[in-house]
Design a protein around this motif. Structure first.
Motif, PDB file in Angstrom:
ATOM      1  N   GLY A 114       0.807  -1.210   0.000  1.00 30.54           N
ATOM      2  CA  GLY A 114       0.000   0.000   0.000  1.00 30.54           C
ATOM      3  C   GLY A 114       0.843   1.264   0.000  1.00 30.54           C
ATOM      4  N   THR A 115       1.882   1.257   0.793  1.00 34.88           N
ATOM      5  CA  THR A 115       2.700   2.473   0.875  1.00 34.88           C
ATOM      6  C   THR A 115       3.355   2.799  -0.469  1.00 34.88           C
ATOM      7  OG1 THR A 115       4.221   3.673   2.318  1.00 34.88           O
ATOM      8  CG2 THR A 115       4.895   1.461   1.692  1.00 34.88           C
ATOM      9  N   ASN A 116       3.670   1.783  -1.259  1.00 33.48           N
ATOM     10  CA  ASN A 116       4.232   2.041  -2.592  1.00 33.48           C
ATOM     11  C   ASN A 116       3.218   2.772  -3.468  1.00 33.48           C
ATOM     12  OD1 ASN A 116       5.528  -1.228  -2.300  1.00 33.48           O
ATOM     13  ND2 ASN A 116       6.775   0.623  -2.200  1.00 33.48           N
ATOM     14  N   VAL A 239      -7.673   9.475  -3.523  1.00 37.54           N
ATOM     15  CA  VAL A 239      -8.396   8.668  -2.528  1.00 37.54           C
ATOM     16  C   VAL A 239      -7.541   7.435  -2.228  1.00 37.54           C
ATOM     17  CG1 VAL A 239     -10.399   7.198  -2.084  1.00 37.54           C
ATOM     18  CG2 VAL A 239     -10.722   9.496  -3.004  1.00 37.54           C
ATOM     19  N   ASP A 240      -7.186   7.290  -0.967  1.00 41.08           N
ATOM     20  CA  ASP A 240      -6.437   6.110  -0.530  1.00 41.08           C
ATOM     21  C   ASP A 240      -7.460   5.030  -0.158  1.00 41.08           C
ATOM     22  OD1 ASP A 240      -5.052   4.141   0.771  1.00 41.08           O
ATOM     23  OD2 ASP A 240      -3.816   5.487   1.974  1.00 41.08           O
ATOM     24  N   ASP A 241      -7.652   4.099  -1.102  1.00 40.24           N
ATOM     25  CA  ASP A 241      -8.623   3.015  -0.901  1.00 40.24           C
ATOM     26  C   ASP A 241      -7.904   1.707  -0.567  1.00 40.24           C
ATOM     27  OD1 ASP A 241     -11.335   3.265  -0.720  1.00 40.24           O
ATOM     28  OD2 ASP A 241     -11.779   2.892  -2.830  1.00 40.24           O
ATOM     29  N   VAL A 242      -6.708   1.832   0.012  1.00 41.20           N
ATOM     30  CA  VAL A 242      -5.916   0.641   0.328  1.00 41.20           C
ATOM     31  C   VAL A 242      -6.685  -0.282   1.283  1.00 41.20           C
ATOM     32  CG1 VAL A 242      -3.845  -0.116   1.604  1.00 41.20           C
ATOM     33  CG2 VAL A 242      -3.657   1.622  -0.196  1.00 41.20           C
ATOM     34  N   GLN A 243      -7.302   0.312   2.312  1.00 40.25           N
ATOM     35  CA  GLN A 243      -8.017  -0.519   3.281  1.00 40.25           C
ATOM     36  C   GLN A 243      -9.519  -0.593   2.976  1.00 40.25           C
ATOM     37  OE1 GLN A 243      -8.393  -1.090   8.137  1.00 40.25           O
ATOM     38  NE2 GLN A 243      -6.568  -0.204   7.281  1.00 40.25           N
ATOM     39  N   MET A 244     -10.095   0.473   2.457  1.00 40.76           N
ATOM     40  CA  MET A 244     -11.549   0.513   2.280  1.00 40.76           C
ATOM     41  C   MET A 244     -11.987   0.106   0.878  1.00 40.76           C
ATOM     42  SD  MET A 244     -12.817   1.072   5.167  1.00 40.76           S
ATOM     43  CE  MET A 244     -11.756   1.127   6.632  1.00 40.76           C
TER      44      MET A 244
HETATM   45  N1  PMP Z   1      -3.164   3.289   3.302  1.00 42.14           N
HETATM   46  C1  PMP Z   1      -4.095   2.806   4.138  1.00 42.14           C
HETATM   47  C2  PMP Z   1      -5.440   3.450   4.169  1.00 42.14           C
HETATM   48  C3  PMP Z   1      -3.811   1.709   4.964  1.00 42.14           C
HETATM   49  O1  PMP Z   1      -4.740   1.256   5.814  1.00 42.14           O
HETATM   50  C4  PMP Z   1      -2.528   1.125   4.890  1.00 42.14           C
HETATM   51  C5  PMP Z   1      -2.152  -0.073   5.750  1.00 42.14           C
HETATM   52  N2  PMP Z   1      -2.792  -0.231   6.943  1.00 42.14           N
HETATM   53  C6  PMP Z   1      -1.590   1.667   4.012  1.00 42.14           C
HETATM   54  C7  PMP Z   1      -1.947   2.746   3.221  1.00 42.14           C
HETATM   55  C8  PMP Z   1      -0.209   1.107   3.899  1.00 42.14           C
HETATM   56  O2  PMP Z   1      -0.235  -0.132   3.322  1.00 42.14           O
HETATM   57  P1  PMP Z   1       1.001  -1.146   3.522  1.00 42.14           P
HETATM   58  O3  PMP Z   1       1.027  -1.500   4.956  1.00 42.14           O
HETATM   59  O4  PMP Z   1       0.644  -2.300   2.639  1.00 42.14           O
HETATM   60  O5  PMP Z   1       2.206  -0.449   3.053  1.00 42.14           O
END
Ligand code: PMP
Length: 421
Positions: A114-116, A239-244
């Motif tokens: 996600g951070t990438n 929009v950071d939809d990594v979790q949602m």
């Molecule tokens: N964005 C959101 C909204 C997250 O919830 C997270 C992880 N909890 C991240 C980014 C980062 O993802 P990752 O841990 O896979 O790098």
């Protein structure tokens, strides 16, 4: 020498083992919404890999696709190469996700996590606009690398590493804080006021529901006003939809229910469907300002993840059945939590969430962590979130069956009763 597996951790791993502290056992196997530890004790999973296991553990259809792929010596590590598995993923993502929603995004594989995706989004926004400031929100969580951390609204996580809000400003997130502050009006005011010190930002980055921040649900109107302001001022909306994303709130993208169209979208966690590292960054085609080699990474091409990711889209997103199930489970979860809060006044509880991301905020310091610890003893894996770990976070797999869901909720209620005494 260590005598049991758990001793191995104390002996060799760094003391920073937050999940081993919350869940002091050694897990071994998992299926659907259940986990088993090495001693054979069974647990219901209300954690789902922090959102990485929306379709549960070891889903049979996904597993078969993975085993077949490996069985035929399909490419595992592909760097940035064109592979059949990647081509299929792109085609199916377009056909099943983007086209039916009239979304026109280019897709980028920014790296494994996600951070990438967040880093690539911030970089792209800065490059395209030629500006450097990023606006983010308090209690946001966007990742643990320097860029994403600089927009993460959590002082503890930032300050230990001495990370300032570099070229970033963190504004209050909607009205859940009940400060009465209108942060959109504040942002507008700061943009107009040359003395505010806020330069015209490259982008605003936002979660529609803050996961790590405590299941804080932004209001629909607030998000729409934010999107409008961004459009008027030519600020990019990320929009950071990594979790949602991937159905957590009901629809595939969390912003679908809100009626906004971001310029850039970050996806990861459940996109591979099988708990394998994979991330995507989606951006409007006119933003494609990347030059070859400008953003790369050794593990951008996790082909087994493309295979299971493709299969997951085919299995769950050809129609809206999963969204409907999620919204019906939402009612079960919400009603149950509301009853719990009413019948256990000592919780001083408040309930909030969307889809199958729910939070039970406990008004007594330390209580949420006590509840999750009791729940673990009783066979429920569940975490807290929020700046003070004050929120019990319910994040069951979307595919959980009714029996497991009810069993998990019953354990939670028992644990809350015991902990609130
Ligand atoms: N964005 C959101 C909204 C997250 O919830 C997270 C992880 N909890 C991240 C980014 C980062 O993802 P990752 O841990 O896979 O790098």
């Amino acid at each position: 020498a260590p005598t049991t597996s758990i001793d191995v951790f104390s002996r060799y791993e760094s003391e920073v083992r937050s999940y081993i502290r919350s869940f002091p056992t050694v897990f071994d196997r998992a299926k659907g919404a259940r986990l088993w530890d090495a001693e054979g004790k069974e647990y219901i999973d209300f954690f789902a890999g922090a959102g990485a296991l929306n379709y549960g553990h070891n889903n049979d259809t996904l597993k078969r696709s993975l085993v077949d792929y490996i069985g035929r010596d399909g490419i595992t590590h592909g760097l940035d190469m064109g592979t059949q598995a990647k081509a299929e993923f792109l085609q199916v993502f377009h056909d099943i996700i983007l086209e039916p929603r009239n979304l026109n995004y280019k897709v980028m594989f920014p790296g494994p996590t996600g951070t990438n995706s967040v880093e690539s989004a911030l970089k792209l926004a800065r490059k395209v606009t030629g500006r450097s400031t990023i606006v983010s929100f308090t209690n946001a969580f966007h990742g643990m690398t320097l860029g994403s951390l600089s927009v993460t609204g959590n002082g503890f996580k930032r300050q230990g590493a001495g990370i300032p809000l570099a070229n970033a400003v963190s504004l209050p997130y909607d009205s859940y804080l009940e400060t009465g502050l209108d942060s959109i009006a504040l942002l507008e005011h700061m943009l107009d006021d040359k003395g505010s010190g806020l330069e015209l930002p490259a982008a605003v980055i936002v979660e529609t529901v803050q996961g790590e921040g405590g299941i804080n649900v932004a209001g629909v109107e607030w998000l729409q006003r934010l999107a409008n302001l961004c459009r008027e001022r030519e600020i990019l909306l990320i929009v950071d939809d990594v979790q949602m994303g991937c159905g957590r709130t009901g629809p595939f993208f969390s912003f679908e229910a809100v009626g906004i169209i971001p310029d850039i979208v970050c996806l990861s966690k459940s996109i591979s469907g099988y708990g394998l590292p994979m991330a995507l960054t989606l951006f409007q085609p006119e933003l494609d300002a990347w030059e070859p080699g400008e953003h790369n990474g050794t593990f951008r091409g996790n082909n087994p993840a493309f295979v299971t990711g493709t299969e997951a889209l085919r299995l769950y997103w050809r129609d809206d059945r999963l969204s409907k199930v999620t919204l019906s489970n939402e009612k079960t979860i919400r009603d149950f939590l509301m009853d719990m809060v009413e019948s256990i006044p000592a919780l001083h509880g408040r309930v909030r969430g969307r889809g199958m991301a729910y939070g039970l905020e406990c008004g007594v310091p330390g209580l949420a962590e006590k509840i999750t610890a009791r729940a673990f003893e009783r066979g429920l894996v569940i975490e807290t979130s929020g700046a003070e770990s004050e929120v019990v976070k319910l994040l069951a797999p979307l595919t959980i069956d009714s029996e497991d869901l009810h069993q998990g909720l019953a354990i939670l209620a028992d644990s809350a009763k015991a902990a609130a005494k």
